[in-house]
Each structure stands twice: as structure tokens, then as C-alpha cells.
Design an enzyme around this catalytic site. Structure first.
Site, short mmCIF file in Angstrom:
data_model
loop_
_atom_site.label_atom_id
_atom_site.label_comp_id
_atom_site.label_asym_id
_atom_site.label_seq_id
_atom_site.Cartn_x
_atom_site.Cartn_y
_atom_site.Cartn_z
N THR A 43 0.86 -1.18 0.00
CA THR A 43 0.00 0.00 0.00
C THR A 43 0.90 1.23 0.00
O THR A 43 1.95 1.25 0.65
CB THR A 43 -0.94 0.01 1.22
OG1 THR A 43 -0.18 -0.24 2.40
CG2 THR A 43 -2.01 -1.06 1.09
N VAL A 45 0.84 4.46 1.14
CA VAL A 45 1.15 5.23 2.35
C VAL A 45 2.06 4.44 3.28
O VAL A 45 3.03 4.96 3.84
CB VAL A 45 -0.15 5.66 3.07
CG1 VAL A 45 0.18 6.36 4.39
CG2 VAL A 45 -0.98 6.59 2.19
N CYS A 46 1.76 3.14 3.43
CA CYS A 46 2.59 2.29 4.30
C CYS A 46 4.03 2.20 3.80
O CYS A 46 4.97 2.15 4.59
CB CYS A 46 2.01 0.88 4.36
SG CYS A 46 0.37 0.79 5.04
N THR A 47 4.17 2.17 2.49
CA THR A 47 5.52 2.10 1.92
C THR A 47 6.34 3.32 2.34
O THR A 47 7.51 3.18 2.74
CB THR A 47 5.42 2.01 0.38
OG1 THR A 47 4.69 0.82 0.04
CG2 THR A 47 6.80 1.95 -0.26
N LEU A 50 7.07 3.00 6.34
CA LEU A 50 8.12 2.06 6.74
C LEU A 50 9.49 2.56 6.32
O LEU A 50 10.48 2.38 7.04
CB LEU A 50 7.83 0.68 6.18
CG LEU A 50 6.60 -0.01 6.79
CD1 LEU A 50 6.32 -1.33 6.09
CD2 LEU A 50 6.79 -0.26 8.28
#
Length: 213
Positions: A43, A45-47, A50
Site C-alpha cells: 500500500t 502510504v505504508c511504503t 516504513l
């Protein structure tokens, strides 16, 4: 369904992660911890999140904070996703990601909010003290990325106020003046805070941050 509140002991669990199997409490040891969830692998935003955490890891290390991420996808997916994160964010993921396919940890920490999405986790953040107690809970919707500068600021405040009789005012940043705890009588302030203080109101007393030289 679990309802975790501030001051509760962080529930323990065993989990598979990208850095091997862990027992959460044993993995934390005497460190503080951040446990934060992601709606799914791959996803956008998660990329970015992290990748940001990987870049900020020296700052978390400086504060004796271990970081642990979670997604409801499997280990194989996590490892492939990490390659994308490293490539697109110009970093190297340097902390474990839980594979929570059975959603045991997600349910233990109430990370799935059915009215938002009945399958994916929301962006939960739990800050856990060295005593294994929950110190902070923040919940973001899946569409809003987290502000990790704010998390560092909050950890600075939590650690400061855990060991000194102060609170931190609005928008406080490390190095700025603090509020004297209401539990300290004004007559006792000089012995507790030898750097001095300023009384704005009888209930509002300001003193320099006590753990700085």
C-alpha cells in the site's frame, strides 16, 4: 474484543516476523517499544511510512525504543514488499514486521475497526514503556500517514515526565521549558528544580527542562 487503555500492561504474544520468531515481552527486554499496524502490504502510504521509520531508527535507538510493525499479510509477501520499500524510499528496512495472517495480534490490540474496514487494520500506534505498560495510543485512518516527528516528540515527553516531576505544555519540544507538576508545592520547587522557576499563576509554574545540563 480487547480494549486496551493507558496504563494497562501491553498484552504479550508470540509472532512470526521478518527477523524471526519473537516473544513480544522478551523481545522488548528493558527497552521502550512502538508497535504500529499497517492496513496491508504494497500500500502506498505504508511504503512511505516504513521507509521513514527505517531512516529514523537511529533516533529511536538513541531513546532506547524498539520498533515493531505489523501487517495482516504473510512473511513471503513482507519480504518482497521490503524490496520495494528499500528501492522506492532509498533506505534499508532495519526492524521486524509481524506477519499477522491469522489476525491474532490485530485482534489482541483491537487494530481492526469494522466500521472502517472489516479486514484491514487501521493505523494503530502503541508506545510501550520499559515497564511493559501502555504509555500512548494513537489511531489514524488507513488514508492518513503518521507523523513520526510527532512520535519522537511524544516519546521525549513520555520519558521526561516518567522520571521527573514535570509535564510538557502544548507544542513542547525537547529542550524547552516544562510545567511543574501540580503535586509539588511552590515552596518546595527550589529544592526540586534548582534551575529556578517562573510562577505565572499559582497552578501554572514553569521551569527549565530538568534533565539538561
Amino acid at each position: 474484543m480487547a480494549h486496551i487503555r493507558l496504563g494497562d500492561e501491553a498484552p504479550n504474544f508470540n509472532a512470526q516476523t521478518t527477523e524471526g520468531d519473537i516473544n513480544f515481552h522478551e523481545w522488548l527486554g528493558t527497552s521502550w517499544g512502538i508497535l504500529f499496524s499497517h492496513p496491508a502490504d504494497y500500500t502506498p502510504v505504508c511504503t512511505t511510512e516504513l521507509g521513514t521509520v527505517a531512516k529514523y531508527k537511529p533516533e529511536f535507538d538513541k531513546r532506547n525504543v524498539k520498533v515493531l510493525a505489523l501487517s495482516v499479510d504473510g512473511l513471503e509477501s513482507h519480504h518482497e514488499w521490503i524490496k520495494d520499500i528499500n528501492e522506492t524510499q532509498g533506505t534499508v528496512v532495519n526492524f521486524p514486521i509481524i506477519a499477522d495472517e491469522d489476525r491474532k495480534v490485530s485482534e489482541l490490540y483491537d487494530m481492526i475497526h469494522p466500521n472502517a474496514n472489516d479486514k484491514q487494520t487501521v493505523r494503530s500506534v502503541f508506545v510501550i514503556g520499559s515497564d511493559k505498560k501502555i504509555k500512548l495510543i494513537i489511531v489514524y485512518p488507513a488514508s492518513t500517514g503518521r507523523n513520526f516527528d510527532e512520535l519522537l516528540r511524544v516519546i521525549d515527553s513520555l520519558q521526561l515526565t516518567a522520571y521527573h516531576k514535570v509535564a510538557t505544555p502544548a507544542n513542547w519540544k525537547y529542550g524547552e521549558d516544562c510545567v511543574v507538576s501540580p503535586s509539588i508545592e511552590t515552596k518546595d520547587i527550589p529544592s526540586v528544580f534548582p534551575k529556578g522557576y517562573k510562577e505565572i499563576k499559582s497552578y501554572l509554574r514553569i521551569t527549565p527542562q530538568p534533565n539538561l545540563n
